[in-house]
Enzyme design. Structure first.
Site, PDB file in Angstrom:
ATOM      1  N   ASP A  25       0.839  -1.197   0.000  1.00 11.78           N
ATOM      2  CA  ASP A  25       0.000   0.000   0.000  1.00 11.78           C
ATOM      3  C   ASP A  25       0.879   1.254   0.000  1.00 11.78           C
ATOM      4  O   ASP A  25       1.926   1.267  -0.652  1.00 11.78           O
ATOM      5  CB  ASP A  25      -0.932  -0.033   1.218  1.00 11.78           C
ATOM      6  CG  ASP A  25      -2.274   0.626   0.955  1.00 11.78           C
ATOM      7  OD1 ASP A  25      -2.292   1.857   0.749  1.00 11.78           O
ATOM      8  OD2 ASP A  25      -3.306  -0.073   0.972  1.00 11.78           O
ATOM      9  N   SER A  30     -11.127  -0.670  -0.906  1.00 13.40           N
ATOM     10  CA  SER A  30      -9.841  -0.657  -0.205  1.00 13.40           C
ATOM     11  C   SER A  30     -10.022  -0.993   1.271  1.00 13.40           C
ATOM     12  O   SER A  30      -9.127  -1.578   1.894  1.00 13.40           O
ATOM     13  CB  SER A  30      -9.184   0.724  -0.308  1.00 13.40           C
ATOM     14  OG  SER A  30      -8.551   0.907  -1.542  1.00 13.40           O
ATOM     15  N   HIS A  70      -3.689   6.089   3.385  1.00 17.27           N
ATOM     16  CA  HIS A  70      -4.391   4.888   2.932  1.00 17.27           C
ATOM     17  C   HIS A  70      -3.785   3.617   3.525  1.00 17.27           C
ATOM     18  O   HIS A  70      -4.504   2.736   4.021  1.00 17.27           O
ATOM     19  CB  HIS A  70      -4.342   4.847   1.402  1.00 17.27           C
ATOM     20  CG  HIS A  70      -5.229   3.842   0.764  1.00 17.27           C
ATOM     21  ND1 HIS A  70      -4.846   2.531   0.575  1.00 17.27           N
ATOM     22  CD2 HIS A  70      -6.471   3.933   0.245  1.00 17.27           C
ATOM     23  CE1 HIS A  70      -5.808   1.870  -0.036  1.00 17.27           C
ATOM     24  NE2 HIS A  70      -6.817   2.701  -0.250  1.00 17.27           N
TER      25      HIS A  70
END
Length: 834
Positions: free
Chosen positions: A197, A608, A270
């Protein structure tokens, strides 16, 4: 020509066409943009299917045009051809001459041979999930390299993008339970989840190592130091951290280290968020500006984490992603979580499909997000059958922020705004720049930067249409122009799906019908001139026990599978809407650079967020059942999934409010407690996947690119057709070539992981107007681990369809011994050729 041969011919033609598109797109930027627009356009399932069939049945013309396109793209200019780009190169690993001490020396020599005198531009070497290297090459050099005898494939790199707490409780994972998945797995202790990620913010309490045992002895990974990230940033919880930026910098130049960290540290948020969803520790209190107040926890609180940073400001590059897969498997992870994706291409051109096969081949479970291209059909990504593809659903919690209009009507909305609210009881003027009165029309309707006239919006609430720029960025535009609030309205394509955001001013999001209602009111009020349009926003905090839940999130990507229609994708859905998880210290919750607010937890939405839920659950299942393969874990999750909501009715589609289908949710919503004891599993080996690729008409070379093995696709080795892969779902596509009666069969093998001396009986719920038979109807198991086969036959009759149209029917087959229930979707698609 037989129907089977016609289908095989069309499949091969389509794959060749996709390859030509891919090659052309790699070298011609305008074609890239055009292809992305075609692949992601907001159209219906039927129109996409129509376009697909046009391509298939106009194969000769299509190939000719594509071939001309590719030739034109190669001939546009010599400077374009010689502009170096990144390629991933697969090498026949075992043919290295002994004169070279290492494979890297051999690779450098190979590069030097095609470009004498130039410094080799080697980016990464791969030796675990893939054998080869990545390098920056001109097209001419790439073509020369392809001619070397030890080179198997030269693959153009693609850029991917991110698919941007109450969920453990919603899933039934409770710490107080004396038995269950958390207890049986010891909360995932000693299992390692690798998160590929944007990196991680290690100081967050979600990653503390309090009361954890020593790092598992099998672990071979490291904690790579870099900017603002010391090797001591790791602990017994975060046991590894690496970053991969060579592919990114090869395309974009040296990174700007004032905005990004050359280290595993997260400069986006994220990666921190997804990592804590998968395996965050228990943290109390946790909230975002008071919303979702309570205990934050990941799915596998004691599992260890390893962060592999591959995503940067400009995206996530294939060469870096493949390097992360290679390192993660070599380091010793048990699960890989990947919330990244892109346009679907054939598997041998897909670095994620290639890297994930190598991981699964080593016993590593790989979960990937389905993408946020919903609610349109054919939008699902990461569709390889060895990857567990995860869509998104809601949980029973939301954050209401309603719009009250001057006529007394109330429009439902959602928001996470945490600052001073609008004055209680006061109504504010409301305007819409799309009317052309106070903006530049279309841009004003979308509240794009610089599109609003401050004289028009100052002191008013502004209605903005969703699209182009981010939802939170629209609020900033309104705020800069002097607006006091914003109402963000969905477009027709977005439907009624709502996503809550941490806006920088009082703002809320409403559905498409709500937006229409507001515009209608504004128009009527403006015409009457007696009472100008006015509104206010009422923030109501956190609401729990919402019904119905779960609901398939509007943005969650849908099937059918664009590359392998015989494999139902997504596989499952998991919580992905408004999920609370850890957040970095130096990034504002809205993601806007000007947002300087600091929070420890943020609430985000996307597949996600759904993906790491399944990654954490996979770690729990692996801890409880160390002998299970990645396919067995996926099977347990799929066959125990549910399709009814908390009202006892079939889950709804958030975008329309209608009943959802298997193309929306796959096998259903994950049910962790039942997955721990599924009774039966559908297992798959690497050789089964090779048979699947054979039956999907991949060439021997292409199969070798994916699997690193030489395949034998002779008749004796093939399993009949691609649908005979031992998958927990069954899907068939019938093309109506003038035939009235059509049939297909599936062979499946189930393994008893429940009780010895158990008898399973089948219940058939056939799709509409379809006959489904199963032989035998009873499976008698004498021991645990025993495998038994059964045959499923599907028969149906042709239906009247317009040329290029399709019709979907779904049902299920259910095996039960009275204690365990294993359900498999049965999907029948009727397609009428043009």
């Amino acid at each position: 020509m037989s129907r089977a041969n016609c289908l095989a011919r069309e499949r091969t033609v389509w794959r060749l066409a996709m390859q030509l598109i891919f090659v052309a797109a790699t070298f011609t930027q305008p074609f890239v943009l055009k292809w992305k627009r075609i692949a992601n356009e907001e159209c219906s399932v039927s129109s996409r299917a129509r376009a697909l069939f046009f391509c298939l049945h106009s194969s000769v013309t299509m190939l000719s045009l594509l071939f001309l396109l590719s030739l034109l793209s190669l001939a546009t200019s010599s400077s374009t051809n010689e502009q170096p780009r990144t390629f991933i190169v697969q090498v026949q690993h075992d043919t290295k001459p002994s004169i070279f001490p290492t494979h890297q020396h051999w690779y450098i020599s190979s590069l030097s041979s095609i470009s004498p005198g130039d410094t080799p531009r080697l980016l990464h070497t791969y030796d675990t999930v893939f054998h080869g290297f990545s390098a920056k090459l001109s097209l001419t050099e790439a073509l020369k390299l392809q001619t070397l005898p030890h080179i198997i494939a030269v693959i153009p790199e693609r850029v991917r993008h991110l698919h941007t707490t109450r969920s453990p409780q919603f899933l039934g994972l409770k710490t107080a339970d004396s038995a269950g998945l958390l207890k049986e797995s010891d909360f995932g202790s000693d299992l390692v989840i690798g998160v590929i990620d944007t990196g991680i913010w290690p100081e967050r309490q979600s990653f503390n190592d309090r009361d954890l045992g020593p790092v598992p002895s099998k672990w071979k990974g490291v904690c790579v130091s870099g900017k603002d990230f010391a090797s001591s940033s790791c602990n017994r919880k975060l046991i590894g951290a690496r970053f991969f930026c060579n592919g990114y910098e090869a395309t974009n130049g040296k990174m700007n280290e004032t905005t990004e960290y050359r280290s595993p540290r997260d400069s986006d948020g994220h990666g921190t968020h997804t990592a804590s969803i998968a395996a965050g520790r228990y943290v109390f209190p946790a909230s975002t500006f008071g919303y979702a107040h309570g205990v934050a926890a990941g799915m596998a609180p004691k599992a260890r984490l390893a962060a592999y940073k591959v995503c940067w400001n400009a995206g996530c590059y294939d060469s870096d992603i493949l390097a992360a897969f290679d390192a993660a498997v070599s380091d010793g992870v048990d699960v890989i979580s990947l919330s990244v994706g892109g346009v679907v291409v054939p598997y041998h051109l897909d670095a994620i499909a290639i890297g994930s096969f190598g991981a699964v081949d080593r016993g590593v479970f790989v979960s990937a997000s389905a993408g946020n291209g919903g609610p349109g059909g054919l939008s699902v990504t990461n569709v390889a059958p060895w990857v567990t593809t995860v869509g998104a659903g809601t949980i029973d919690r939301d954050f209401p922020a309603d719009v009250k209009l001057g006529n007394g009507k109330v429009i439902s909305g959602v928001s996470l705004y945490g600052g001073p609210g609008l004055a209680s009881g006061k109504m504010y003027p409301i305007v819409y720049a799309g009317s052309g009165d106070g903006g530049d029309g279309y841009s004003g309707s979308l509240c794009l930067e610089g599109s609003l006239d401050p004289k028009f919006v100052e002191g008013k609430i502004v209605l903005c249409d969703r699209g182009i720029n981010s939802r939170a960025a629209k609020g900033e535009v309104v705020k800069i122009a002097g607006g006091v609030g914003m109402i963000l309205a969905n477009g027709v394509f977005d439907g009624e799906g709502l996503v809550a955001d941490c806006h920088v001013l009082p703002a809320t999001a409403v559905g498409a019908s709500g937006g229409d209602e507001i515009r209608k009111y504004m128009s009527a009020a403006a015409k009457s001139k007696s009472s100008p349009p006015a509104a206010t926003i009422v923030f109501k905090g956190t609401r729990v026990n919402v019904r119905p839940a779960p609901v398939v999130s509007s943005f969650s990507a849908r099937g059918p599978n664009p590359e392998s229609p015989e494999i139902l994708k997504p596989d499952i859905i998991a919580p992905g809407l408004n999920i609370l998880a850890a957040w970095p210290d130096k990034i504002g919750p809205s993601g806007i650079p000007s947002d300087k607010r600091k929070i420890e937890f943020n609430i985000l939405s996307g597949t996600s967020m759904a993906c790491p839920h399944v990654s954490g659950l996979a770690a729990l299942l692996k801890a409880a059942h160390p002998e299970w393969s990645p396919a067995a874990i996926r099977s347990a999750l799929m066959t125990t999934a549910y399709t009814v909501d908390n009202r006892g009715e079939t889950m709804l589609d958030e975008s329309t409010g209608n009943v959802s289908t298997v193309l929306d949710f796959g096998a259903g919503h994950v049910h962790p407690q039942k997955a721990m004891d599924p009774g039966l599993i559908y297992d798959i080996t690497s050789f089964n996947y090779m048979d699947f690729l054979c039956n999907s008409n991949y060439t021997l070379n292409n199969i070798q690119v994916v699997t690193r093995r030489s395949a034998d696709c002779s008749g004796a080795k093939r399993a009949g057709h691609a649908g005979n892969l031992n998958y927990p779902s069954l899907a068939v596509v019938f093309q109506q070539y003038g035939k009235h009666q059509m049939s297909a069969h599936f062979i499946r093998t189930v393994t008893n992981v429940g009780d010895a001396n158990s008898v399973y009986k089948v219940t058939i719920r056939p799709p509409g107007e379809t006959l489904v038979t199963v032989q035998p109807e009873k499976l008698v198991f004498r021991r645990v681990g025993q495998k038994l086969n059964f045959l499923v036959r599907v028969e149906t009759t042709a239906v009247k369809l317009a040329p290029g149209a399709s019709s979907l029917r779904s049902g299920s087959i259910i095996w039960s011994d009275g204690k365990h229930t294993a359900t498999s979707p049965v999907v029948v698609t009727m397609q009428q050729p043009l």
